[in-house]
Design a protein around this motif. Structure first.
Motif, PDB file in Angstrom:
ATOM      1  N   LEU A 114       0.825  -1.209   0.000  1.00 34.27           N
ATOM      2  CA  LEU A 114       0.000   0.000   0.000  1.00 34.27           C
ATOM      3  C   LEU A 114       0.860   1.261   0.000  1.00 34.27           C
ATOM      4  CD1 LEU A 114      -2.698  -1.165   2.589  1.00 34.27           C
ATOM      5  CD2 LEU A 114      -2.723  -1.398   0.091  1.00 34.27           C
ATOM      6  N   PHE A 115       1.889   1.269   0.824  1.00 42.05           N
ATOM      7  CA  PHE A 115       2.803   2.409   0.855  1.00 42.05           C
ATOM      8  C   PHE A 115       3.592   2.489  -0.450  1.00 42.05           C
ATOM      9  CE2 PHE A 115       7.094   4.005   2.375  1.00 42.05           C
ATOM     10  CZ  PHE A 115       6.742   5.337   2.308  1.00 42.05           C
ATOM     11  N   ALA A 116       4.022   1.348  -0.962  1.00 48.46           N
ATOM     12  CA  ALA A 116       4.766   1.324  -2.219  1.00 48.46           C
ATOM     13  C   ALA A 116       3.943   1.903  -3.360  1.00 48.46           C
ATOM     14  CB  ALA A 116       5.197  -0.105  -2.546  1.00 48.46           C
ATOM     15  N   HIS A 117       2.630   1.640  -3.371  1.00 51.74           N
ATOM     16  CA  HIS A 117       1.775   2.188  -4.421  1.00 51.74           C
ATOM     17  C   HIS A 117       1.695   3.713  -4.319  1.00 51.74           C
ATOM     18  CE1 HIS A 117       0.738  -1.613  -6.028  1.00 51.74           C
ATOM     19  NE2 HIS A 117      -0.077  -1.995  -5.061  1.00 51.74           N
ATOM     20  N   ILE A 118       1.664   4.232  -3.095  1.00 50.28           N
ATOM     21  CA  ILE A 118       1.660   5.693  -2.918  1.00 50.28           C
ATOM     22  C   ILE A 118       2.934   6.285  -3.502  1.00 50.28           C
ATOM     23  CG2 ILE A 118       1.791   7.544  -1.200  1.00 50.28           C
ATOM     24  CD1 ILE A 118      -0.053   5.876   0.577  1.00 50.28           C
ATOM     25  N   VAL A 119       4.066   5.654  -3.201  1.00 49.57           N
ATOM     26  CA  VAL A 119       5.346   6.159  -3.698  1.00 49.57           C
ATOM     27  C   VAL A 119       5.391   6.081  -5.220  1.00 49.57           C
ATOM     28  CG1 VAL A 119       7.843   5.795  -3.691  1.00 49.57           C
ATOM     29  CG2 VAL A 119       6.541   5.627  -1.553  1.00 49.57           C
ATOM     30  N   ALA A 120       4.924   4.977  -5.807  1.00 50.72           N
ATOM     31  CA  ALA A 120       4.905   4.843  -7.262  1.00 50.72           C
ATOM     32  C   ALA A 120       4.045   5.931  -7.899  1.00 50.72           C
ATOM     33  CB  ALA A 120       4.408   3.461  -7.655  1.00 50.72           C
ATOM     34  N   ASP A 121       2.894   6.215  -7.283  1.00 47.45           N
ATOM     35  CA  ASP A 121       2.029   7.282  -7.796  1.00 47.45           C
ATOM     36  C   ASP A 121       2.727   8.634  -7.731  1.00 47.45           C
ATOM     37  OD1 ASP A 121       0.002   5.496  -8.338  1.00 47.45           O
ATOM     38  OD2 ASP A 121      -1.151   5.946  -6.516  1.00 47.45           O
ATOM     39  N   GLU A 122       3.444   8.880  -6.643  1.00 50.86           N
ATOM     40  CA  GLU A 122       4.171  10.144  -6.502  1.00 50.86           C
ATOM     41  C   GLU A 122       5.273  10.260  -7.562  1.00 50.86           C
ATOM     42  OE1 GLU A 122       3.862  12.917  -4.669  1.00 50.86           O
ATOM     43  OE2 GLU A 122       1.942  12.129  -3.968  1.00 50.86           O
ATOM     44  N   LEU A 123       5.975   9.166  -7.820  1.00 49.95           N
ATOM     45  CA  LEU A 123       7.035   9.195  -8.833  1.00 49.95           C
ATOM     46  C   LEU A 123       6.449   9.508 -10.210  1.00 49.95           C
ATOM     47  CD1 LEU A 123       9.198   6.162  -7.677  1.00 49.95           C
ATOM     48  CD2 LEU A 123       9.784   8.582  -7.486  1.00 49.95           C
ATOM     49  N   ARG A 124       5.274   8.957 -10.516  1.00 49.35           N
ATOM     50  CA  ARG A 124       4.624   9.268 -11.796  1.00 49.35           C
ATOM     51  C   ARG A 124       4.188  10.727 -11.855  1.00 49.35           C
ATOM     52  NH1 ARG A 124       2.903   3.732 -11.489  1.00 49.35           N
ATOM     53  NH2 ARG A 124       1.237   4.264 -10.014  1.00 49.35           N
ATOM     54  N   GLU A 125       3.749  11.263 -10.711  1.00 48.89           N
ATOM     55  CA  GLU A 125       3.330  12.657 -10.661  1.00 48.89           C
ATOM     56  C   GLU A 125       4.514  13.602 -10.833  1.00 48.89           C
ATOM     57  OE1 GLU A 125       0.777  16.017  -9.888  1.00 48.89           O
ATOM     58  OE2 GLU A 125       0.219  13.912 -10.188  1.00 48.89           O
ATOM     59  N   ILE A 126       5.636  13.272 -10.207  1.00 48.61           N
ATOM     60  CA  ILE A 126       6.797  14.163 -10.189  1.00 48.61           C
ATOM     61  C   ILE A 126       7.612  14.053 -11.471  1.00 48.61           C
ATOM     62  CG2 ILE A 126       8.947  14.683  -8.961  1.00 48.61           C
ATOM     63  CD1 ILE A 126       7.504  13.567  -6.412  1.00 48.61           C
ATOM     64  N   PHE A 127       7.689  12.835 -12.017  1.00 44.12           N
ATOM     65  CA  PHE A 127       8.501  12.608 -13.214  1.00 44.12           C
ATOM     66  C   PHE A 127       7.639  11.984 -14.321  1.00 44.12           C
ATOM     67  CE2 PHE A 127      11.244  11.934  -9.453  1.00 44.12           C
ATOM     68  CZ  PHE A 127      12.116  13.010  -9.615  1.00 44.12           C
ATOM     69  N   PRO A 128       6.652  12.710 -14.833  1.00 49.39           N
ATOM     70  CA  PRO A 128       5.739  12.106 -15.815  1.00 49.39           C
ATOM     71  C   PRO A 128       6.427  11.658 -17.095  1.00 49.39           C
ATOM     72  CG  PRO A 128       5.442  14.492 -15.717  1.00 49.39           C
ATOM     73  CD  PRO A 128       6.334  14.133 -14.574  1.00 49.39           C
ATOM     74  N   GLU A 129       7.561  12.269 -17.418  1.00 55.79           N
ATOM     75  CA  GLU A 129       8.255  11.909 -18.652  1.00 55.79           C
ATOM     76  C   GLU A 129       9.262  10.777 -18.468  1.00 55.79           C
ATOM     77  OE1 GLU A 129      10.538  15.652 -17.283  1.00 55.79           O
ATOM     78  OE2 GLU A 129       8.995  14.304 -16.502  1.00 55.79           O
ATOM     79  N   TYR A 130       9.430  10.307 -17.220  1.00 56.49           N
ATOM     80  CA  TYR A 130      10.402   9.242 -16.935  1.00 56.49           C
ATOM     81  C   TYR A 130       9.694   8.119 -16.180  1.00 56.49           C
ATOM     82  CZ  TYR A 130      13.760  12.954 -17.991  1.00 56.49           C
ATOM     83  OH  TYR A 130      14.457  13.964 -18.600  1.00 56.49           O
ATOM     84  N   PRO A 131       9.300   7.053 -16.842  1.00 57.83           N
ATOM     85  CA  PRO A 131       8.527   5.997 -16.189  1.00 57.83           C
ATOM     86  C   PRO A 131       9.382   5.097 -15.297  1.00 57.83           C
ATOM     87  CG  PRO A 131       8.988   5.387 -18.445  1.00 57.83           C
ATOM     88  CD  PRO A 131       9.499   6.789 -18.279  1.00 57.83           C
TER      89      PRO A 131
END
Length: 234
Positions: A114-131
Motif C-alpha cells: 500500500l505504501f509502495a503504491h503511494i510512492v509509485a504514484d508520486e514518482l509518476r506525478e513528479i517525473f511524468p516523462e520518466y517511467p
C-alpha cells in the motif's frame, strides 16, 4: 575510493525512521570491506525534501510501512500521516534528481504494497516523462563492484512467515533512468530489514534476515552514485 553522505528522507507518508540501525550498520560494513567512507552528519541524518541541505546529499534513502501497520502500532511521528507529498516537496524532489543529479533509494517495508503504491504514484506525478521500469539483471548496478546475478533477497521473504523464508515475490527491482543514469531505485525487497543489528521480538530472528549480499548490493548502489551522480566530490 570515495566518501558519501547518506540521508534518510523524513516524510509524512509513513514511519520514515523504520529500521533505525540499518544505515549505521551499512556505514560500518563499508568501513570494514570497501575503500568507501560514509556518514550521516546532516541533522542526525534525516532531512525533509524542502530542506536545502538535502541538495548536497548524493543519495537519499526512503522507507516505511503500510499505513495500517504504522497507525495500529503507533509508529507515526510528526503528526498525522499524509496521502502524498506536498506541492513544495514535489518541486524540491524534482530539483534534487534532475538539477543536482541526486539519487533516491526507496526500500519498501510494507507487506501489502500500500505504501509502495503511494510512492509509485508520486514518482509518476513528479517525473511524468520518466517511467518506472524493470531493471534487468544485467544492469550495471549489479556488477559495478560486486557481481550479483540478481537482486539479493531481503526481509520480504519473511513477510507473514516469521522465521520461515518463502520464495520472493519480487524477482526484479524497478528504477527511473534519466539520460542513461539510474536516478531512482524502487525496491520492494525490504533491504533495510536485512541490514539491522537490533534483535526485535516481533520480527524474524536477526541471524536469518541479515544478508551479506544486501550489503554488497548497497555498496554497488553507493559506488554507482559516486560514479554517475551530479553532486559527489570525485
Amino acid at each position: 575510493r570515495g566518501h558519501i553522505r547518506l540521508i534518510r528522507l523524513k516524510h509524512s507518508l509513513s514511519d520514515w525512521w523504520q529500521d533505525p540501525t540499518a544505515i549505521p550498520s551499512l556505514i560500518k560494513w563499508l568501513e570494514d570491506h570497501t575503500p568507501i567512507r560514509a556518514d550521516m552528519d546532516f541533522a542526525g541524518g534525516a532531512l525533509r525534501l524542502t530542506d536545502p541541505q538535502i541538495l548536497d546529499a548524493p543519495l537519499i534513502i526512503m522507507t516505511g510501512h503500510d499505513k495500517d501497520i504504522t497507525v495500529s502500532r503507533q509508529l507515526a511521528k510528526d503528526g498525522p500521516l499524509q496521502t502524498g507529498f506536498t506541492p513544495e516537496e514535489r518541486v524540491a524532489f524534482r530539483k534534487y534528481i534532475l538539477e543536482k543529479g541526486g539519487m533516491l533509494f526507496f526500500d519498501d517495508c510494507g507487506f501489502n504494497g500500500l505504501f509502495a503504491h503511494i510512492v509509485a504514484d508520486e514518482l509518476r506525478e513528479i517525473f511524468p516523462e520518466y517511467p518506472l521500469e524493470i531493471l534487468p539483471h544485467d544492469h550495471e548496478i549489479y556488477s559495478i563492484h560486486y557481481h550479483l546475478p540478481k537482486p539479493p533477497n531481503g526481509g520480504d521473504v519473511f513477510w507473514g512467515n516469521e522465521n520461515n523464508a518463502q520464495p520472493t515475490q519480487f524477482r526484479f527491482q524497478k528504477g527511473i533512468i534519466i539520460d542513461n543514469r539510474l536516478a531512482v531505485v524502487y525496491n520492494r525487497k525490504d533491504y533495510l530489514c536485512a541490514m539491522e543489528t537490533a534483535e526485535i521480538e516481533s520480527r524474524t530472528m536477526l541471524r536469518l534476515r541479515r544478508s551479506t549480499d544486501v550489503y554488497r548490493f548497497m555498496s554497488n548502489l553507493l559506488i554507482y552514485a559516486l560514479k554517475y551522480g551530479g553532486n559527489t566530490d570525485r
